[in-house]
Enzyme design. Sequence first.
Site, short mmCIF file in Angstrom:
data_model
loop_
_atom_site.label_atom_id
_atom_site.label_comp_id
_atom_site.label_asym_id
_atom_site.label_seq_id
_atom_site.Cartn_x
_atom_site.Cartn_y
_atom_site.Cartn_z
N GLU A 289 0.82 -1.22 0.00
CA GLU A 289 0.00 0.00 0.00
C GLU A 289 0.85 1.26 0.00
OE1 GLU A 289 -2.99 0.14 3.12
OE2 GLU A 289 -4.45 -0.81 1.81
N HIS A 310 8.30 -26.83 -1.35
CA HIS A 310 7.68 -27.95 -2.06
C HIS A 310 6.54 -27.49 -2.97
CE1 HIS A 310 9.88 -31.05 0.31
NE2 HIS A 310 10.05 -29.98 1.07
N LYS A 424 -14.29 -0.05 -3.74
CA LYS A 424 -15.37 0.34 -2.82
C LYS A 424 -16.44 1.09 -3.59
CE LYS A 424 -12.35 1.00 1.17
NZ LYS A 424 -11.76 2.01 2.04
O1 PA5 Z 1 -3.51 1.05 5.92
C1 PA5 Z 1 -4.65 1.46 5.78
O2 PA5 Z 1 -4.93 2.67 5.93
C2 PA5 Z 1 -5.79 0.52 5.45
O3 PA5 Z 1 -5.36 -0.76 5.26
C3 PA5 Z 1 -6.80 0.52 6.60
O4 PA5 Z 1 -6.19 0.14 7.78
C4 PA5 Z 1 -7.98 -0.39 6.28
O5 PA5 Z 1 -8.57 -0.05 5.07
C5 PA5 Z 1 -9.02 -0.33 7.39
O6 PA5 Z 1 -9.48 0.97 7.55
P1 PA5 Z 1 -10.24 1.41 8.84
O7 PA5 Z 1 -9.33 1.30 10.00
O8 PA5 Z 1 -10.64 2.82 8.57
O9 PA5 Z 1 -11.43 0.52 9.00
#
Ligand code: PA5
Length: 447
Positions: A289, A310, A424
């Site tokens: 990310e 394996h 989303k």
């Molecule tokens: O790193 C990030 O920002 C995302 O992976 C969030 O942690 C994830 O989308 C969950 O979001 P939230 O904590 O708002 O539910």
Amino acid sequence: MKQITLNLNKVAGFVSQAQIDAYAPKVQQAQQMLEQGTGLGNDFLGWLHLPSGITQELLAELKEVANTLRENCEVVIVAGIGGSYLGARSVIEALSNSFSASLKDKKDPMIVFAGHNISEDYLFELTSFLKDKRFGVINISKSGTTTETALAFRLLKKQCEDQRGKEMAKKCIVAVTDAKKGAARTTADQEGYKSFVIPDNVGGRFSVLTPVGLLPIAVAGFDIDSFVQGAVEMEKACGADVPFEKNIASQYAAVRNALADEKKTTEILVNFNPKLHYVAEWWKQLYGESEGKENKGIFPAAVDFTTDLHSMGQWIQEGVRNIFETVISVAEVNHKLEVPFDEANLDGLNFLAGKRVDEVNKMAELGTQLAHVDGGVPNIRIVLPKVDEASIGQLFYFFERACGISGYVLGVNPFNQPGVEAYKKNMFALLNKPGYEEDSKAIQSRL
Ligand code: PA5
């Protein structure tokens, strides 16, 4: 405290020391950008000095709330996804007995994860499993609006209230969310749940050292003081004031960028201990990310060895030569088990008799490293002193710091994730969520 170390000997044939050192100015600049808050995403740098800023008061409060859950629940559901899930899971899985679910004299509550998928089967099986259990919930969401988590929490809240009564549910549901915004905050305030705040300036994947990670880890019975202390040690060891050649976060950031220059565009995080599986999941999110944007970024993958030797071993040994491996090597295991002597020796294993199982594993590790290097796969080695709280705390901060540096060196904002919104938007349009009317029409015309 023994510190984690970084060994770059086995990248030598693939990138030269000069190529790594050539990154020193860029890395130092990235370190300064982090430290001075002058880079992209600088409103999300709260993680940088988070470990040393954690107060004894916060730790005491976390332990107190953890004890309330431990006393009143035999199962605690940790609801969250992405950065609100992977850190806690990786520490708990790394430190738990592999068979803890079936141990008879259990003193710790069973920790179960939810809110990280939308599987009806998973949620059905979970809610069925909980039917005769005294359970509680930690609802973790920074935005407080994430569909996966909110959906699971809706089911769990109702079940908890129905089974345990409103008053007990209030005692056994805890929220970890934003100070002011989001449905999780509104619900916590209206229902009177105990809650912890995720600081505004700490993004999800950098939040394991906030209550997001610390509360579930404490509930599971692990030592959050040592975990934080490990991170504090690394905060010092990886700081901008530590010279490039002695700074393992700077070195790691430099070498992976140098390898990417040589078209090594996939990094495989390797472990030889299945307990570290979720550490790799956490790492994949952190680097995926943070760096995967603007058509850039090293692809983060992971394998569990020797299991995956394996399966994926063949590909790694002889497939497309665009990969490098970063091996997390554990110096000292937590238990002792020797291979027994067998008179009949039908399996031919007496050459191992008297040896520790870990010695066999270590030779598999060494043999794999040499084979993969021979096969054209550069190997970075991170040595973890032990699988314990302090070492994992170190490892997490090391990876976070290196990720911030590496992202800036790559020229991206390591602290946003704009690409996550695309699915989303489509999902909400397909589900006719209010406010998505135009998107709904547009998407229907594509089907
Ligand atoms: O790193 C990030 O920002 C995302 O992976 C969030 O942690 C994830 O989308 C969950 O979001 P939230 O904590 O708002 O539910």
